[in-house]
Design a protein around this motif. Structure first.
Motif, PDB file in Angstrom:
ATOM      1  N   MET A  80      -4.880  19.624  -4.674  1.00 51.74           N
ATOM      2  CA  MET A  80      -3.779  20.666  -4.342  1.00 51.74           C
ATOM      3  C   MET A  80      -2.474  19.833  -3.736  1.00 51.74           C
ATOM      4  N   SER A  81      -2.339  18.571  -4.498  1.00 53.70           N
ATOM      5  CA  SER A  81      -1.109  17.713  -4.353  1.00 53.70           C
ATOM      6  C   SER A  81      -0.830  17.211  -3.131  1.00 53.70           C
ATOM      7  N   ASN A  82      -1.862  17.260  -2.026  1.00 54.68           N
ATOM      8  CA  ASN A  82      -1.683  16.602  -1.024  1.00 54.68           C
ATOM      9  C   ASN A  82      -1.918  15.148  -0.839  1.00 54.68           C
ATOM     10  N   VAL A  83      -1.261  14.183  -0.209  1.00 58.55           N
ATOM     11  CA  VAL A  83      -1.263  12.754  -0.110  1.00 58.55           C
ATOM     12  C   VAL A  83      -2.774  12.735   0.553  1.00 58.55           C
ATOM     13  N   GLN A  84      -3.573  11.557   0.027  1.00 54.03           N
ATOM     14  CA  GLN A  84      -4.916  11.357   0.539  1.00 54.03           C
ATOM     15  C   GLN A  84      -4.658   9.772   0.948  1.00 54.03           C
ATOM     16  N   THR A  85      -3.905   8.923   0.092  1.00 58.03           N
ATOM     17  CA  THR A  85      -3.693   7.609   0.530  1.00 58.03           C
ATOM     18  C   THR A  85      -2.317   7.358   0.261  1.00 58.03           C
ATOM     19  N   ALA A  86      -1.933   6.306   0.966  1.00 58.14           N
ATOM     20  CA  ALA A  86      -0.679   5.841   0.881  1.00 58.14           C
ATOM     21  C   ALA A  86      -0.324   4.219   1.158  1.00 58.14           C
ATOM     22  N   GLU A  87       0.311   3.718   0.409  1.00 63.20           N
ATOM     23  CA  GLU A  87       0.495   2.253   0.492  1.00 63.20           C
ATOM     24  C   GLU A  87       1.654   1.957   1.392  1.00 63.20           C
ATOM     25  N   VAL A  88       1.375   1.038   2.556  1.00 65.01           N
ATOM     26  CA  VAL A  88       2.230   0.778   3.495  1.00 65.01           C
ATOM     27  C   VAL A  88       2.432  -0.710   3.549  1.00 65.01           C
ATOM     28  N   ILE A  89       3.858  -1.228   3.163  1.00 62.19           N
ATOM     29  CA  ILE A  89       4.454  -2.451   3.158  1.00 62.19           C
ATOM     30  C   ILE A  89       5.202  -2.693   4.358  1.00 62.19           C
ATOM     31  N   LEU A  90       5.202  -3.669   5.214  1.00 63.83           N
ATOM     32  CA  LEU A  90       6.046  -4.113   6.145  1.00 63.83           C
ATOM     33  C   LEU A  90       6.222  -5.235   5.954  1.00 63.83           C
ATOM     34  N   THR A  91       7.633  -5.618   5.928  1.00 62.21           N
ATOM     35  CA  THR A  91       8.453  -6.765   5.688  1.00 62.21           C
ATOM     36  C   THR A  91       9.109  -7.235   6.862  1.00 62.21           C
ATOM     37  N   TYR A  92       9.059  -8.680   7.284  1.00 66.02           N
ATOM     38  CA  TYR A  92       9.319  -9.280   8.327  1.00 66.02           C
ATOM     39  C   TYR A  92       9.754 -10.724   8.150  1.00 66.02           C
ATOM     40  N   GLN A  93      10.548 -11.205   8.785  1.00 64.90           N
ATOM     41  CA  GLN A  93      11.118 -12.528   8.784  1.00 64.90           C
ATOM     42  C   GLN A  93      10.110 -13.597   9.556  1.00 64.90           C
TER      43      GLN A  93
ATOM     44  N   LYS B  35       8.271 -12.379   4.730  1.00 67.73           N
ATOM     45  CA  LYS B  35       6.991 -12.230   4.431  1.00 67.73           C
ATOM     46  C   LYS B  35       6.561 -10.465   4.422  1.00 67.73           C
ATOM     47  N   SER B  36       5.667 -10.140   3.817  1.00 72.01           N
ATOM     48  CA  SER B  36       5.245  -8.705   3.769  1.00 72.01           C
ATOM     49  C   SER B  36       3.680  -8.589   4.269  1.00 72.01           C
ATOM     50  N   ILE B  37       3.305  -7.792   4.740  1.00 73.64           N
ATOM     51  CA  ILE B  37       1.955  -7.265   5.169  1.00 73.64           C
ATOM     52  C   ILE B  37       1.804  -5.858   4.202  1.00 73.64           C
ATOM     53  N   ARG B  38       0.878  -5.559   3.512  1.00 74.39           N
ATOM     54  CA  ARG B  38       0.331  -4.649   2.619  1.00 74.39           C
ATOM     55  C   ARG B  38      -0.727  -4.171   3.079  1.00 74.39           C
ATOM     56  N   GLY B  39      -1.198  -2.661   3.346  1.00 75.08           N
ATOM     57  CA  GLY B  39      -2.119  -1.949   3.572  1.00 75.08           C
ATOM     58  C   GLY B  39      -2.152  -0.579   2.978  1.00 75.08           C
ATOM     59  N   PHE B  40      -3.287   0.043   3.140  1.00 77.19           N
ATOM     60  CA  PHE B  40      -3.558   1.256   2.605  1.00 77.19           C
ATOM     61  C   PHE B  40      -3.711   2.300   3.819  1.00 77.19           C
ATOM     62  N   ALA B  41      -3.118   3.391   4.090  1.00 78.89           N
ATOM     63  CA  ALA B  41      -3.417   4.341   4.996  1.00 78.89           C
ATOM     64  C   ALA B  41      -4.405   5.194   4.367  1.00 78.89           C
TER      65      ALA B  41
ATOM     66  N   THR C 250       4.427   4.375   0.031  1.00 78.71           N
ATOM     67  CA  THR C 250       4.457   4.892  -1.259  1.00 78.71           C
ATOM     68  C   THR C 250       3.130   5.518  -1.099  1.00 78.71           C
ATOM     69  N   PRO C 251       3.155   7.057  -1.490  1.00 73.18           N
ATOM     70  CA  PRO C 251       2.014   7.864  -1.600  1.00 73.18           C
ATOM     71  C   PRO C 251       0.998   7.309  -2.939  1.00 73.18           C
ATOM     72  N   VAL C 252      -0.062   7.227  -2.928  1.00 72.25           N
ATOM     73  CA  VAL C 252      -0.809   6.625  -4.122  1.00 72.25           C
ATOM     74  C   VAL C 252      -1.828   7.499  -4.552  1.00 72.25           C
ATOM     75  N   LEU C 253      -2.592   8.345  -3.684  1.00 70.46           N
ATOM     76  CA  LEU C 253      -3.550   9.256  -4.351  1.00 70.46           C
ATOM     77  C   LEU C 253      -3.415  10.481  -3.578  1.00 70.46           C
ATOM     78  N   TYR C 254      -3.387  11.532  -4.489  1.00 73.69           N
ATOM     79  CA  TYR C 254      -3.409  12.929  -4.228  1.00 73.69           C
ATOM     80  C   TYR C 254      -4.692  13.863  -4.574  1.00 73.69           C
ATOM     81  N   ASP C 255      -4.897  14.791  -3.505  1.00 75.68           N
ATOM     82  CA  ASP C 255      -6.010  15.352  -4.121  1.00 75.68           C
ATOM     83  C   ASP C 255      -5.626  16.841  -4.847  1.00 75.68           C
TER      84      ASP C 255
END
Length: 111
Positions: free
Chosen positions: A79-92, A104-110, A72-77
């Motif tokens: 010129m509407s370019n993505v600067q930060t994206a939330e990355v959620i990985l779900t696994y068993q 379970k899920s692992i959450r982080g920000f790129a 999920t893109p979270v922060l834009y500059d």
């Protein structure tokens, strides 16, 4: 005769504990693999400068590898370019030998 029954019961419980230990170690290995996969996906997204095609490819590859991935893109500059994206990985996470698992899920920000 009672000693023989106690010995078999003892061996049975020892085997049960050994299988539970092996399952726990395997669950830990699965968690480590998911964490490494999550880190690799975040690095790939960052290196591609948040390219939409790369993010879609990561989602498809994660599904093929048995993971669920949400980006999920979270922060834009300005010129509407993505600067930060939330990355959620779900696994068993679970002990496969006893058919116990839960998502379970692992959450982080790129960034």
């Amino acid at each position: 005769m009672g000693t023989l029954a106690k010995a078999f019961i003892g061996i049975f419980f020892l085997a049960l504990v050994a299988l539970a230990g092996i399952g726990t170690v395997m669950a830990g290995a699965d968690t480590t693999a998911a964490q490494n996969y999550h880190a690799d996906v975040m690095e790939e997204i960052e290196c591609s400068n948040y390219n939409d095609a790369v993010m879609a490819s990561c989602i498809q590859q994660a599904q093929a590898d048995g993971y669920g991935l949400t980006i999920t893109p979270v922060l834009y500059d300005d010129m509407s370019n993505v600067q930060t994206a939330e990355v959620i990985l779900t696994y068993q996470y679970g002990i496969r030998l006893f058919h116990l698992s839960q998502p379970k899920s692992i959450r982080g920000f790129a960034r």
